[in-house]
Design an enzyme around this catalytic site. Structure first.
Site, PDB file in Angstrom:
ATOM      1  N   ASP A  45       2.662   5.431  -6.929  1.00 41.37           N
ATOM      2  CA  ASP A  45       3.903   5.440  -6.165  1.00 41.37           C
ATOM      3  C   ASP A  45       5.155   5.294  -7.023  1.00 41.37           C
ATOM      4  OD1 ASP A  45       2.747   5.768  -3.662  1.00 41.37           O
ATOM      5  OD2 ASP A  45       2.220   3.647  -3.563  1.00 41.37           O
ATOM      6  N   HIS A  49      -2.127  -2.597  -9.743  1.00 40.16           N
ATOM      7  CA  HIS A  49      -3.149  -2.023  -8.872  1.00 40.16           C
ATOM      8  C   HIS A  49      -4.376  -2.915  -8.883  1.00 40.16           C
ATOM      9  CE1 HIS A  49      -5.915   0.840  -7.066  1.00 40.16           C
ATOM     10  NE2 HIS A  49      -4.834   1.404  -6.592  1.00 40.16           N
ATOM     11  N   HIS A  59       0.873  -1.194   0.000  1.00 45.17           N
ATOM     12  CA  HIS A  59       0.000   0.000   0.000  1.00 45.17           C
ATOM     13  C   HIS A  59       0.905   1.237   0.000  1.00 45.17           C
ATOM     14  CE1 HIS A  59      -3.514   2.370   0.605  1.00 45.17           C
ATOM     15  NE2 HIS A  59      -3.847   2.053   1.835  1.00 45.17           N
TER      16      HIS A  59
HETATM   17  N1  CMC Z   1       5.359  -7.179 -10.049  1.00 42.19           N
HETATM   18  C1  CMC Z   1       5.266  -8.419 -10.563  1.00 42.19           C
HETATM   19  N2  CMC Z   1       4.127  -9.127 -10.639  1.00 42.19           N
HETATM   20  C2  CMC Z   1       3.020  -8.539 -10.149  1.00 42.19           C
HETATM   21  C3  CMC Z   1       3.027  -7.249  -9.597  1.00 42.19           C
HETATM   22  C4  CMC Z   1       4.254  -6.556  -9.553  1.00 42.19           C
HETATM   23  N3  CMC Z   1       4.316  -5.326  -9.025  1.00 42.19           N
HETATM   24  N4  CMC Z   1       1.773  -6.920  -9.194  1.00 42.19           N
HETATM   25  C5  CMC Z   1       0.986  -7.972  -9.472  1.00 42.19           C
HETATM   26  N5  CMC Z   1       1.740  -8.955 -10.069  1.00 42.19           N
HETATM   27  C6  CMC Z   1       1.246 -10.245 -10.579  1.00 42.19           C
HETATM   28  C7  CMC Z   1       0.956 -11.207  -9.455  1.00 42.19           C
HETATM   29  O1  CMC Z   1       2.097 -11.988  -9.166  1.00 42.19           O
HETATM   30  C8  CMC Z   1      -0.177 -12.013 -10.027  1.00 42.19           C
HETATM   31  O2  CMC Z   1       0.372 -12.921 -10.967  1.00 42.19           O
HETATM   32  P1  CMC Z   1      -0.296 -14.388 -11.168  1.00 42.19           P
HETATM   33  O3  CMC Z   1      -1.689 -14.123 -11.652  1.00 42.19           O
HETATM   34  O4  CMC Z   1       0.586 -15.061 -12.168  1.00 42.19           O
HETATM   35  O5  CMC Z   1      -0.264 -15.029  -9.811  1.00 42.19           O
HETATM   36  C9  CMC Z   1      -0.986 -10.984 -10.824  1.00 42.19           C
HETATM   37  O6  CMC Z   1      -0.013  -9.970 -11.199  1.00 42.19           O
HETATM   38  C10 CMC Z   1      -2.117 -10.334 -10.046  1.00 42.19           C
HETATM   39  O7  CMC Z   1      -1.572  -9.788  -8.849  1.00 42.19           O
HETATM   40  P2  CMC Z   1      -2.270  -9.798  -7.436  1.00 42.19           P
HETATM   41  O8  CMC Z   1      -1.227  -9.762  -6.373  1.00 42.19           O
HETATM   42  O9  CMC Z   1      -3.287 -10.900  -7.396  1.00 42.19           O
HETATM   43  O10 CMC Z   1      -3.058  -8.405  -7.507  1.00 42.19           O
HETATM   44  P3  CMC Z   1      -3.661  -7.608  -6.296  1.00 42.19           P
HETATM   45  O11 CMC Z   1      -4.773  -6.813  -6.839  1.00 42.19           O
HETATM   46  O12 CMC Z   1      -3.963  -8.526  -5.151  1.00 42.19           O
HETATM   47  O13 CMC Z   1      -2.449  -6.661  -5.801  1.00 42.19           O
HETATM   48  C11 CMC Z   1      -0.959  -4.844  -5.646  1.00 42.19           C
HETATM   49  C12 CMC Z   1      -2.316  -5.336  -6.159  1.00 42.19           C
HETATM   50  C13 CMC Z   1      -0.883  -3.331  -5.827  1.00 42.19           C
HETATM   51  C14 CMC Z   1      -0.813  -5.148  -4.151  1.00 42.19           C
HETATM   52  C15 CMC Z   1       0.172  -5.546  -6.438  1.00 42.19           C
HETATM   53  O14 CMC Z   1       0.084  -5.197  -7.807  1.00 42.19           O
HETATM   54  C16 CMC Z   1       1.563  -5.222  -5.899  1.00 42.19           C
HETATM   55  O15 CMC Z   1       2.052  -5.882  -4.985  1.00 42.19           O
HETATM   56  N6  CMC Z   1       2.252  -4.172  -6.463  1.00 42.19           N
HETATM   57  C17 CMC Z   1       3.514  -3.737  -5.954  1.00 42.19           C
HETATM   58  C18 CMC Z   1       3.300  -2.860  -4.724  1.00 42.19           C
HETATM   59  C19 CMC Z   1       2.733  -1.502  -5.048  1.00 42.19           C
HETATM   60  O16 CMC Z   1       3.205  -0.809  -5.952  1.00 42.19           O
HETATM   61  N7  CMC Z   1       1.728  -1.057  -4.267  1.00 42.19           N
HETATM   62  C20 CMC Z   1       1.128   0.271  -4.402  1.00 42.19           C
HETATM   63  C21 CMC Z   1      -0.271   0.199  -4.908  1.00 42.19           C
HETATM   64  S1  CMC Z   1      -0.906   1.805  -5.443  1.00 42.19           S
HETATM   65  C22 CMC Z   1      -0.877   2.868  -4.088  1.00 42.19           C
HETATM   66  C23 CMC Z   1      -1.538   2.355  -2.858  1.00 42.19           C
HETATM   67  O17 CMC Z   1      -2.535   1.619  -2.906  1.00 42.19           O
HETATM   68  O18 CMC Z   1      -1.093   2.702  -1.786  1.00 42.19           O
END
Ligand code: CMC
Length: 384
Positions: A325, A269, A228
């Site tokens: 971010d 996201h 987050h």
């Molecule tokens: N790098 C590599 N792979 C990723 C990433 C990433 N940053 N984000 C998602 N994936 C992959 C994930 O491994 C999954 O792959 P598979 O379907 O093969 O298992 C797929 O994409 C879907 O990801 P998810 O984790 O199920 O998606 P989510 O909606 O639960 O998570 C998220 C969203 C933002 C937590 C995630 O994209 C992430 O960890 N990003 C990096 C951290 C980040 O930048 N966070 C800030 C978010 S925006 C500001 C805020 O909210 O504060």
């Protein structure tokens, strides 16, 4: 599951009705009270946006005058809070200090529990918006061992924050209008984002009738994590780790490797499946700031990472784009804000959204938030 839906991580659950913020993740659209984020970032300012989120409209000229006066009055923090800061070692993480200090406001304002009273609610909301930058700058000053700087009534909200952060006794400090404007735009972009993890935390805590300052402290705790608000700090650390353009391919491969826990920080996201409109505004702002403050090789690295990722099937198939971010930390760095303060910057801005959601929750018919679970433990057995 029979009686209820099993939806861990709430990927398909709406937890409330809200009139504050609208997101269309497929179109990359973000509206605060109906206004597009692009227009607010260009034409408004953070204090007016906070008012808009909280009360539904931007203030009229006379409302603005009263409101600004209230923000100025509430910006002073109780002198005895100083001893609270002193209890922290200088190298405590600023988010740890922020959580503690904001939580302690619930002891200073027990009357805030009177949530049925509109004046009390307004006071609580404006006190939080007013005090966050003051507490945050004091945290920074404590961490570098310098005396706190009091808010200056002649300065605007963001200028005041820069002054409390960077002015020092017996030294001139001139606030650069570009720095103040850039920071104000970042505050606008981070001000609200509907039912994200920290806002949902504030709502859940608020639904129990707890002291609102305690509910906001819970939001700060939730924001801190790298998935987050902690992502802005993690992005800069990642860019420093990558170090050189020649290493970019290696890190992209790591992000795609399912056996490697590494993720491309600042990418992806839950809601945006096309682009994050805030990232587009921040990328442009980043160029403007660096044009004045001097180039940062980390911007070149970030652009390269984005370029490669956006052409890579792994990121395309999963609809992963740079989020808010990805570029914000490069701007904070140019403004001399240390990396461990980045998430605090996010918290200052998001306080506007948190208090707006808390206010909406407690002024509408609501019950205590109480999810159920899918029990996977042992069935009943006898204890001998
Ligand atoms: N790098 C590599 N792979 C990723 C990433 C990433 N940053 N984000 C998602 N994936 C992959 C994930 O491994 C999954 O792959 P598979 O379907 O093969 O298992 C797929 O994409 C879907 O990801 P998810 O984790 O199920 O998606 P989510 O909606 O639960 O998570 C998220 C969203 C933002 C937590 C995630 O994209 C992430 O960890 N990003 C990096 C951290 C980040 O930048 N966070 C800030 C978010 S925006 C500001 C805020 O909210 O504060």
């Amino acid at each position: 599951t029979g009686l209820f839906t099993h939806d861990p991580a709430f990927t398909a659950t709406s937890s409330c009705e809200s009139k504050i913020t609208f997101i269309d993740g497929n179109e990359g659209q973000l509206l605060y009270r109906g206004y597009p984020i692009e227009q607010l970032a260009e034409k408004s300012n953070f204090l007016d946006v906070a008012y808009l989120l909280l009360f539904g409209e931007t203030p009229s000229a006379s409302e603005r005058e009263t409101y600004r006066q209230e923000i100025e009055d509430y910006s002073l923090i109780n002198e005895s809070l100083k001893t609270f800061f002193e209890g922290f070692h200088y190298d405590a993480h600023p988010m740890a200090m922020l959580m503690g200090v904001v939580g302690s406001l619930s002891a200073f304002y027990p009357d805030a529990l009177n949530i049925r009273d509109a004046d009390t609610r307004r006071k609580t909301a404006l006190r939080l918006v007013a005090k966050m930058p003051v507490i945050s700058a004091a945290i920074y000053k404590h961490s570098i061992g310098e005396p706190f700087v009091y808010p200056n009534p002649k300065l605007g909200y963001t200028e005041n924050f820069l002054n409390m952060m960077f002015s020092r006794p017996n030294q001139d400090y001139e606030i650069d209008p570009l720095a103040a404007r850039a920071l104000d735009v970042l505050f606008i972009l981070h001000a609200d984002h509907e039912q994200n993890a920290s806002t949902s935390t504030v709502r859940l805590a608020g639904s129990t009738g707890t002291n609102p300052y305690a509910a906001i402290a819970a939001g700060i705790a939730s924001l801190w994590g790298p998935a987050h608000g902690g992502a802005n700090e993690a992005v800069l650390k990642m860019l420093d780790d990558i170090g050189d353009i020649s290493q970019v391919d290696k890190y992209i491969a790591k992000a795609k490797d399912k056996n490697d826990p590494f993720r491309l920080m600042g990418f992806g996201h839950r809601v945006y499946r096309n682009f994050d409109p805030r990232a587009t505004i921040i990328r442009k702002l980043c160029h403007e700031v660096l044009a004045k403050y001097g180039s940062d090789p980390r911007l070149d690295l970030a652009i390269k990472l984005e370029e490669i990722a956006l052409k890579d099937d792994y990121f395309i198939e999963r609809k992963l784009y740079p989020n808010v971010d990805f570029y914000s930390g490069i701007i904070y760095s140019a403004l001399n804000i240390p990396v461990n303060m980045f998430t605090v910057m996010f918290a200052i801005a998001r306080t506007a959204g948190w208090v707006a959601h808390w206010n909406e929750l407690v002024t509408t018919d609501h019950k205590i938030g109480r999810p159920r679970q899918l029990y996977t433990g042992l069935t009943q057995r006898n204890f001998k």
